[in-house]
Design a protein around this motif. Structure first.
Motif, PDB file in Angstrom:
ATOM      1  N   MET A  77       0.947  -1.082   0.152  1.00 19.48           N
ATOM      2  CA  MET A  77       0.081   0.037  -0.119  1.00 19.48           C
ATOM      3  C   MET A  77       0.818   1.266  -0.025  1.00 19.48           C
ATOM      4  O   MET A  77       1.789   1.478   0.841  1.00 19.48           O
ATOM      5  N   GLN A  78       0.663   2.073  -0.920  1.00 17.88           N
ATOM      6  CA  GLN A  78       1.266   3.524  -1.032  1.00 17.88           C
ATOM      7  C   GLN A  78       1.054   4.354  -0.011  1.00 17.88           C
ATOM      8  O   GLN A  78      -0.307   4.612   0.070  1.00 17.88           O
ATOM      9  N   THR A  79       1.887   5.351   0.334  1.00 17.03           N
ATOM     10  CA  THR A  79       1.500   6.340   1.305  1.00 17.03           C
ATOM     11  C   THR A  79       1.324   7.794   0.748  1.00 17.03           C
ATOM     12  O   THR A  79       2.475   8.067   0.025  1.00 17.03           O
ATOM     13  N   ILE A  80       0.536   8.648   0.945  1.00 13.02           N
ATOM     14  CA  ILE A  80       0.425   9.932   0.223  1.00 13.02           C
ATOM     15  C   ILE A  80       0.392  10.741   1.701  1.00 13.02           C
ATOM     16  O   ILE A  80      -0.403  10.514   2.321  1.00 13.02           O
ATOM     17  N   LEU A  81       1.276  11.874   1.126  1.00 14.99           N
ATOM     18  CA  LEU A  81       1.186  12.855   2.369  1.00 14.99           C
ATOM     19  C   LEU A  81       0.208  14.091   1.844  1.00 14.99           C
ATOM     20  O   LEU A  81       0.767  14.636   0.765  1.00 14.99           O
ATOM     21  N   LEU A  82      -0.717  14.388   2.207  1.00 17.55           N
ATOM     22  CA  LEU A  82      -1.708  15.336   1.887  1.00 17.55           C
ATOM     23  C   LEU A  82      -1.535  16.568   2.991  1.00 17.55           C
ATOM     24  O   LEU A  82      -1.664  16.802   3.993  1.00 17.55           O
ATOM     25  N   VAL A  83      -1.066  17.715   2.099  1.00 16.32           N
ATOM     26  CA  VAL A  83      -0.780  18.956   2.785  1.00 16.32           C
ATOM     27  C   VAL A  83      -1.495  20.199   2.657  1.00 16.32           C
ATOM     28  O   VAL A  83      -1.643  20.520   1.205  1.00 16.32           O
ATOM     29  N   GLN A 142      10.085  11.684   9.257  1.00 13.60           N
ATOM     30  CA  GLN A 142       9.779  10.397  10.082  1.00 13.60           C
ATOM     31  C   GLN A 142       9.319   9.428   9.203  1.00 13.60           C
ATOM     32  O   GLN A 142       9.389   8.109   9.594  1.00 13.60           O
ATOM     33  N   ASN A 143       8.671   9.451   7.819  1.00 11.23           N
ATOM     34  CA  ASN A 143       8.373   8.508   7.086  1.00 11.23           C
ATOM     35  C   ASN A 143       9.071   8.527   5.748  1.00 11.23           C
ATOM     36  O   ASN A 143       8.231   8.145   4.661  1.00 11.23           O
ATOM     37  N   THR A 144      10.085   8.791   5.557  1.00 12.80           N
ATOM     38  CA  THR A 144      10.899   9.097   4.281  1.00 12.80           C
ATOM     39  C   THR A 144      10.887   7.942   3.457  1.00 12.80           C
ATOM     40  O   THR A 144      10.377   7.940   2.113  1.00 12.80           O
ATOM     41  N   ASP A 145      10.987   6.655   3.957  1.00 13.51           N
ATOM     42  CA  ASP A 145      10.927   5.501   3.056  1.00 13.51           C
ATOM     43  C   ASP A 145       9.452   4.835   2.824  1.00 13.51           C
ATOM     44  O   ASP A 145       9.425   4.036   1.906  1.00 13.51           O
ATOM     45  N   GLU A 170      15.976  19.845  -1.989  1.00  8.76           N
ATOM     46  CA  GLU A 170      17.246  20.168  -1.649  1.00  8.76           C
ATOM     47  C   GLU A 170      18.074  18.755  -0.824  1.00  8.76           C
ATOM     48  O   GLU A 170      19.206  18.818  -0.721  1.00  8.76           O
ATOM     49  N   GLN A 171      16.961  17.825  -0.550  1.00  6.56           N
ATOM     50  CA  GLN A 171      17.590  16.814   0.139  1.00  6.56           C
ATOM     51  C   GLN A 171      17.365  15.356  -0.761  1.00  6.56           C
ATOM     52  O   GLN A 171      16.394  15.075  -1.084  1.00  6.56           O
ATOM     53  N   SER A 172      18.533  14.893  -0.729  1.00  2.85           N
ATOM     54  CA  SER A 172      18.605  13.758  -1.735  1.00  2.85           C
ATOM     55  C   SER A 172      17.806  12.514  -1.222  1.00  2.85           C
ATOM     56  O   SER A 172      17.482  11.488  -1.714  1.00  2.85           O
ATOM     57  N   LYS A 173      17.788  12.500   0.236  1.00  2.00           N
ATOM     58  CA  LYS A 173      16.889  11.284   0.715  1.00  2.00           C
ATOM     59  C   LYS A 173      15.487  11.314   0.435  1.00  2.00           C
ATOM     60  O   LYS A 173      14.657  10.297   0.300  1.00  2.00           O
ATOM     61  N   GLU A 177       7.737   4.513  -8.200  1.00  2.00           N
ATOM     62  CA  GLU A 177       8.391   3.264  -8.162  1.00  2.00           C
ATOM     63  C   GLU A 177       9.403   2.897  -9.179  1.00  2.00           C
ATOM     64  O   GLU A 177      10.311   2.259  -8.696  1.00  2.00           O
ATOM     65  N   HIS A 178       9.159   3.565 -10.298  1.00  2.00           N
ATOM     66  CA  HIS A 178      10.297   3.376 -11.318  1.00  2.00           C
ATOM     67  C   HIS A 178      11.510   4.009 -10.957  1.00  2.00           C
ATOM     68  O   HIS A 178      12.772   3.389 -11.243  1.00  2.00           O
TER      69      HIS A 178
END
Length: 296
Positions: A1-7, A43-46, A71-74, A125-126
């Motif tokens: 299940m993919q996670t979406i951050l809604l801001v 907290q949920n980068t991955d 600005e952040q490679s992660k 994903e790609h």
């Protein structure tokens, strides 16, 4: 299940969009300001695949948060979709320059929202898969000075792109060559038009159509030719397909008339990162990449 951050700073907007995403099978995180969004990203980068980001927010607006993300490679594989009421060319250009390649205009229609999120997740994903392959691949191409490759499928093109990128000074940027190799197969050798791909992505039949055309009599013997030559710390690549070419000029830069489409950003992204030039009728492209110091 993919996670979406809604801001979004509008609680009503969050309330309306949240059930659309959860009912579609996505895991959802929400934030009403950029500071909370930053904390959730840390907290949920991955887990986070896509950020659905409102442009107009107090203190730190959507563009400022987007710049912080880029600005952040992660966060490099996280796709950002800007939702905004500002659809003027100058606003779109500002968002593109900051790194937003997907746009939704308010009020957002359910079908467009889900289609755009699906396209962004496919890109996420790609990109994640290619970066994983890049880290795992052997650096065998360092032994080559000059070579010619022929391939038939998108997967074979990605295999080649990973090996080429691995001997480049900035492998993560060089990986964008995979976009040109994929285009050479899909649009060049298989003759899938821009309009056809738009419809196929929308109805989920793109991969099925690619597989069908790869074995069709008219396309099955077509190959993409890639010529590679190292010279003075540079890799010179020439990618050539057997298609009829295309009007490449209009795809070299981000076009605000196509910014709301579910694809069509690839060449412009490549052009913003790499030294590339289309030749002839558009079925041949030359790319120059900088070699790693020990890859000569």
């Amino acid at each position: 299940m993919q996670t979406i951050l809604l801001v979004d700073d509008d609680p009503l907007c969050i309330k309306l969009i949240s059930p659309l995403l959860t009912n579609a099978g996505y895991s959802l995180l929400t934030a009403e300001n950029a500071k909370d969004a930053q904390q959730l990203l840390e907290q949920n980068t991955d887990q986070i695949a896509v950020v659905l980001l409102d442009w107009e927010m107090p203190v730190m607006n959507g563009i400022e948060l987007l710049k912080w993300i880029r600005e952040q490679s992660k966060f490099e594989t996280i796709q950002v979709i800007m939702q905004t009421g500002m659809d003027q060319p100058e606003n779109i250009k500002e968002g593109i320059d900051a790194g937003a390649y997907y746009y939704l205009t308010k009020p957002i229609k359910r079908e467009v929202l889900l289609s755009t999120i699906h396209a962004a997740i496919v890109d996420h994903e790609h990109q994640k898969e290619l970066l994983t392959k890049l880290k795992q691949a052997e650096n065998s191409f360092r032994l080559l000075d000059e070579a010619v490759f022929h391939f038939h499928t998108v997967v074979e093109g990605e295999f080649l792109a990973v090996r080429i990128a691995n001997i480049c000074a900035v492998p993560e940027e060089a990986m964008y060559v995979s976009e040109l190799l994929s285009n050479a197969v899909e649009h060049g050798n298989l003759g899938i038009t821009y309009e056809e791909k738009t419809a196929m992505i929308e109805n989920g039949t793109l991969q099925e159509e690619i597989e069908k055309r790869l074995v069709a009599e008219v396309y099955k013997d077509r190959r993409v030719k890639v010529s590679m030559k190292k010279e003075d710390g540079i890799i010179n690549l020439v990618i050539e397909d057997e298609g009829n070419g295309f009007e490449f000029e209009k795809f070299l830069l981000f076009d605000d008339s196509r910014i709301f489409d579910n694809h069509g950003r690839g060449i412009a992204i490549v052009n913003s990162y790499l030294n590339m030039q289309y030749l002839d009728k558009g079925n041949k492209v030359m790319v120059k990449l900088t070699l790693k110091e020990n890859a000569n």
